[in-house]
Design an enzyme around this catalytic site. Sequence first.
Site, PDB file in Angstrom:
ATOM      1  N   GLU A  17       0.980  -1.123   0.093  1.00  0.00           N
ATOM      2  CA  GLU A  17      -0.035   0.077  -0.107  1.00  0.00           C
ATOM      3  C   GLU A  17       0.883   1.149  -0.068  1.00  0.00           C
ATOM      4  OE1 GLU A  17      -3.063  -0.166   3.002  1.00  0.00           O
ATOM      5  OE2 GLU A  17      -3.931  -1.843   2.429  1.00  0.00           O
ATOM      6  N   HIS A  75      -8.635   9.707   3.123  1.00  0.00           N
ATOM      7  CA  HIS A  75      -8.374   8.924   2.213  1.00  0.00           C
ATOM      8  C   HIS A  75      -8.525   9.345   0.657  1.00  0.00           C
ATOM      9  CE1 HIS A  75      -8.100   5.030   0.437  1.00  0.00           C
ATOM     10  NE2 HIS A  75      -7.702   4.368   1.395  1.00  0.00           N
ATOM     11  N   ARG A 109      -0.892   9.014   1.901  1.00  0.00           N
ATOM     12  CA  ARG A 109      -2.190   9.248   1.608  1.00  0.00           C
ATOM     13  C   ARG A 109      -2.330  10.906   1.624  1.00  0.00           C
ATOM     14  NH1 ARG A 109      -5.192   4.965   5.175  1.00  0.00           N
ATOM     15  NH2 ARG A 109      -4.883   3.118   3.531  1.00  0.00           N
ATOM     16  N   HIS A 162     -11.085   9.742   6.938  1.00  0.00           N
ATOM     17  CA  HIS A 162     -10.872   8.264   7.042  1.00  0.00           C
ATOM     18  C   HIS A 162     -10.403   7.975   8.349  1.00  0.00           C
ATOM     19  CE1 HIS A 162      -9.873   4.348   5.782  1.00  0.00           C
ATOM     20  NE2 HIS A 162      -8.917   4.491   5.984  1.00  0.00           N
ATOM     21  N   ARG A 168      -1.025   8.597   9.522  1.00  0.00           N
ATOM     22  CA  ARG A 168      -0.849   7.095   9.761  1.00  0.00           C
ATOM     23  C   ARG A 168      -0.196   6.397   8.550  1.00  0.00           C
ATOM     24  NH1 ARG A 168      -5.219   2.793   8.817  1.00  0.00           N
ATOM     25  NH2 ARG A 168      -5.579   4.241   7.460  1.00  0.00           N
TER      26      ARG A 168
END
Length: 523
Positions: free
Chosen positions: A115, A242, A289, A350, A385
């Site tokens: 990811e 997100h 992100r 998110h 994060r």
Amino acid sequence: MIKADVLVIGSGISGLSYAIKISEKMPEAKIIIVTKADEDESNTKYAQGGLAVVTDFDNDTFQKHIDDTMRAGDGENDLSVVKMVVEEGPKRFKELVDWGTNFDKKDGELMLGREGGHTENRIVHHKDITGAEIERALLETATNSKNIEILPYHYVIDLITQHHVPGKELDEGNINCYGAYILDEKSNKIKKITAKITLVATGGAGHVYKNTTNPIIATGDGIAFVARAKGKVSNMQYYQFHPTALYSKIDGMLFLISEAVRGDGAKLRLKNGEPFMKKYDEREELASRDIVARAIDNEMKITGDEFVGLDCRKMNKEKFLEHFPNIYQKCLDEGIDPFKDLIPVVPACHYLCGGIETDKDGQSSIKNLFAVGECTNSGLHGANRLASNSLLEGLVFGHNAAMKTIELLDKNDFNFEDLKAIPEWNEEGMKMMDEMVLVSYLRKQLQEMMSDLVSIVRSNERLEMALNKQKEISEAVKQLYKYSILSPKLSELRNLVNIAELIIVQSIAMKENKGAFFNKDLV
Ligand SMILES: Cc1cc2nc3c(=O)[nH]c(=O)nc-3n(C[C@H](O)[C@H](O)[C@H](O)COP(=O)(O)OP(=O)(O)OC[C@H]3O[C@@H](n4cnc5c(N)ncnc54)[C@H](O)[C@@H]3O)c2cc1C
């Protein structure tokens, strides 16, 4: 009044793994888990991509996972916490498997996804419904534990601490938690559950914004009631958006198109098919992100389009169906064929990186009160994060908090003196609200304001305006709260108003852009 040794608020990965751990080691302890909806309703249930953990020691190392986490967090993470979480990861993951969770394997080896922000393939997963599989296994284990009682539709209104003693000046260094006031939604009665140790594991607060990937339970309740009890709450300015939620004309919970889809090769395009990520970051679609979400936000502002497209058309269909069956089906249900059409996506609120401050054992600044998971600022995430680190955080801190709780229960040095002065919940003089329309009107106003003024890109002027509007809404909610018999909807509204204030005030205090926080006046 109900007495427990341990009261757990929340039945996601954090609350359940903590309770199971204590139950295994202390079969005589009485553990009560309260949760405000069905047992399984939680952010955990919706996690798609998986859990980040180093398992392939031929290619991956702890150091690489640590570096990736620090880079995503813009160096604002606590390095010693990051190290601890990454290095404890494999042990905690093994326990999760021992509790019956299934992860995808090929030829006996774990299949590892990639990811954004990760430099190696290290995401263990169960198709694209990893969270639902984890929630299933943990609930089954907890339900089979003789000393765990799970109470669904039990809504926690407030913690029981000295802040309920009339006229008591609070000494912030010496606040004790004795349990919680809880509304049993079936009987409509308020219960007082006292406990030697209380754990807050209430998850995120996505519904403070108009569009979020979070389910409706995510209203920041735990953070709000800890803040009201004068517990320390920090890093609330770092709300992660997100980049790729499925666009919808209807506000509320948006379906997530997992980052793992970009990890497997999907590309972002404008509506006209033009790629744009190269302009923003050399890692393109696999940048972290905050970068991808800001890039999409910027392109949408330039073009005036309501969404951008995610292009999966060149991906291997067989592999896609194997890895993302749920996403594929959802797209078909919406009339989108990912192999013919661009999937329309937008950024959506998110993941909350900040929250209740805790130490490495999950202890909050309030005595006998622990907090674990998305409701915390544990030091792991810093300013942003890294994808798939949150399920891991729930497990590692759930374990540590459980070990510390057991130590405290063994010592049994609890003082319930002040509890005698804390009054019962009093509804005298209050009346049922005639119309819930006031609550939903104020909630909508708050969400609109947060989405327009305190979103992916902030500014000094917008934040000042937001604070004024928040105060106005807060006053209206206080009046409602004073005279109305309590309902979860009203209490959630009060909590969301508290959360909005924490986000705005902590955003205003920022003097530098970091990770998920971006104020255009600080550039
Ligand atoms: C769509 C989506 C996809 C995601 N994908 C991933 C992923 O692939 N990998 C990853 O690591 N993370 C992912 N995340 C984030 C991750 O799922 C969460 O951060 C994590 O599950 C949080 O776990 P938790 O136990 O702390 O809280 P939750 O799982 O949210 O549980 C909170 C619990 O608290 C209860 N509760 C809340 N308020 C009250 C109250 N007042 N009274 C009683 N009970 C209350 C709720 O009912 C719920 O049971 C994703 C999140 C979403 C929304």
